[in-house]
Design a protein around this motif. Structure first.
Motif, PDB file in Angstrom:
ATOM      1  N   SER A 210       0.873  -1.012   0.005  1.00 60.84           N
ATOM      2  CA  SER A 210      -0.068   0.272  -0.056  1.00 60.84           C
ATOM      3  C   SER A 210       0.842   1.302   0.214  1.00 60.84           C
ATOM      4  O   SER A 210       2.108   1.271   0.310  1.00 60.84           O
ATOM      5  N   SER A 211       0.222   2.403  -0.112  1.00 55.28           N
ATOM      6  CA  SER A 211       0.752   3.721  -0.060  1.00 55.28           C
ATOM      7  C   SER A 211       1.396   4.114   1.139  1.00 55.28           C
ATOM      8  O   SER A 211       2.231   5.074   1.129  1.00 55.28           O
ATOM      9  N   SER A 212       1.223   3.331   2.489  1.00 49.00           N
ATOM     10  CA  SER A 212       1.623   3.795   3.467  1.00 49.00           C
ATOM     11  C   SER A 212       3.215   3.147   3.709  1.00 49.00           C
ATOM     12  O   SER A 212       3.803   3.305   4.778  1.00 49.00           O
ATOM     13  N   CYS A 213       3.785   2.337   2.582  1.00 44.79           N
ATOM     14  CA  CYS A 213       4.956   1.788   2.695  1.00 44.79           C
ATOM     15  C   CYS A 213       5.945   3.040   2.833  1.00 44.79           C
ATOM     16  O   CYS A 213       6.015   4.055   1.966  1.00 44.79           O
ATOM     17  N   SER A 234       7.745  -3.439  -3.745  1.00 45.86           N
ATOM     18  CA  SER A 234       6.284  -3.644  -4.279  1.00 45.86           C
ATOM     19  C   SER A 234       6.358  -4.905  -5.096  1.00 45.86           C
ATOM     20  O   SER A 234       5.454  -5.573  -5.682  1.00 45.86           O
TER      21      SER A 234
END
Length: 283
Positions: A210-213, A234
Motif C-alpha cells: 500500500s501507499s503507507s510503505c 512492491s
C-alpha cells in the motif's frame, strides 16, 4: 547427558522459534541445574546453541551433528506437510548418531502428516529420534486464528515436554522406534478451494504493497525466500510461501493480500477452526 543442545528452526513469524527455543533452553537449564551438583569438570558442562535457517543465506551450507549433540528441529506446517521448499535443505542436515526431536507448529487447523514426515527426514539423515511434538501457533494468515499462540498454556506444555525428554535421556538408552501420528504414504498437500468449492493454485498469490510503505526494506530483509525486490519492495521476484512475515512484521502495515481466493480461504479457516487445539506430545 549430551554436551551440546541445539535449537534449529525455520520461523517466519517467530511462533516456531518460540517453541523450539523454549524446549532447548529449558532442557539446557534443567541439565545444568542437575549436573552442577554432579560435575566438577567445567569442560563437561552442557552448551546451548541456535541455528536459525529462516533466511536463504542460512540454508546455503550443509550442517553436520554427531553423537555429542541433541537437536530440536522445528518447522511450520504448510498445507499439512513439511514445507516443500525446505526439503532440499533439510536433507543436507546430517545427524551421524545425534539425538533428534522433530517439532512442527501449525495454525490450529491440523498438522496432518507433517510430524511423521519431519521424523522420517531426520531418521533418514542419521538422527536417533527420541521424542516429537506438534504445537499450535498463531496462523500466518490471520491475527484471529490461534491468536497470540503459543501462549502461557502452551509454554507450560513445553516445560512438561522438556522434563519428559530429560527423564527419557537419563533412563532409556535403547530408544526404540518412536510412533507419532500420521499416515504413510503421506497424504497430498492440503488444497485451498474457492467459494464454488473448486481447487485453485494458491502458490501464485503474492502480497500487495500500500501507499503507507516507507521503503524501510524490512520486508525484503525478512522474506524467507528472498522474493521481495530490495530496490522496489512492491515487486515479488520469487516464490511466496504465505508465511506472512512481511505482512505481520511491517511497521507501517503496508503489506496485505487482496486476492479473493486467499481471502475466502482465510475466512473459511477462521470460521471452521475456532475450537482450541492443544499440543500433542510423543515420547
Amino acid at each position: 547427558m549430551k554436551k551440546r543442545i541445539t535449537a534449529m528452526f525455520f520461523s517466519g513469524t517467530d511462533t516456531t522459534q518460540k517453541i523450539v527455543r523454549g524446549i532447548a533452553k529449558e532442557l539446557t537449564e534443567l541439565a545444568e541445574l542437575i549436573e552442577l551438583t554432579e560435575l566438577t569438570d567445567l569442560d563437561e558442562m552442557i552448551s546451548f546453541n541456535e541455528m536459525d535457517f529462516t533466511l536463504p543465506e542460512a540454508r546455503e551450507q550443509a550442517v553436520t551433528y554427531t553423537k555429542g549433540d541433541l537437536v530440536i528441529l522445528g518447522v511450520p506446517v504448510i498445507a499439512g506437510r513439511v514445507p516443500n521448499v525446505l526439503l532440499k535443505y533439510l536433507n543436507t542436515v546430517r545427524g551421524q548418531g545425534a539425538l533428534g526431536i522433530p517439532v512442527v507448529v501449525y495454525g490450529n487447523r491440523n498438522y496432518d502428516d507433517a510430524l511423521i514426515e519431519l521424523k522420517d527426514i531426520m531418521e533418514d539423515n542419521g538422527f536417533v529420534v527420541i521424542s516429537a511434538g506438534a504445537f499450535v501457533g498463531e496462523h500466518s494468515f490471520s491475527k484471529e486464528l490461534a491468536q497470540g499462540r503459543p501462549d502461557d498454556r502452551d509454554m507450560a506444555v513445553v516445560r512438561e515436554f522438556t522434563r519428559r525428554i530429560y527423564e527419557k535421556m537419563n533412563t532409556d538408552q535403547s530408544f526404540p522406534d518412536l510412533k507419532v501420528k500420521g499416515m504413510k504414504p503421506y497424504r497430498p498437500y492440503y488444497v485451498a478451494k474457492d467459494k464454488q468449492g473448486n481447487p485453485f493454485d494458491f502458490r501464485k498469490i503474492t502480497p500487495k504493497t500500500s501507499s503507507s510503505c516507507t521503503d524501510c526494506k524490512l520486508c525484503a530483509e525478512l522474506c524467507p525466500m528472498g522474493s521481495i525486490d530490495f530496490e522496489d519492495v512492491s515487486r515479488i521476484i520469487g516464490p511466496c510461501i504465505k508465511c506472512c512475515a512481511c505482512v505481520k512484521k511491517c511497521p507501517a502495515e503496508a503489506k496485505y493480500f487482496d486476492d479473493a481466493g486467499y481471502l475466502n480461504h482465510k475466512q473459511e479457516l477462521e470460521e471452521a477452526c475456532t475450537l482450541r487445539r492443544e499440543p500433542e506430545l510423543f515420547s
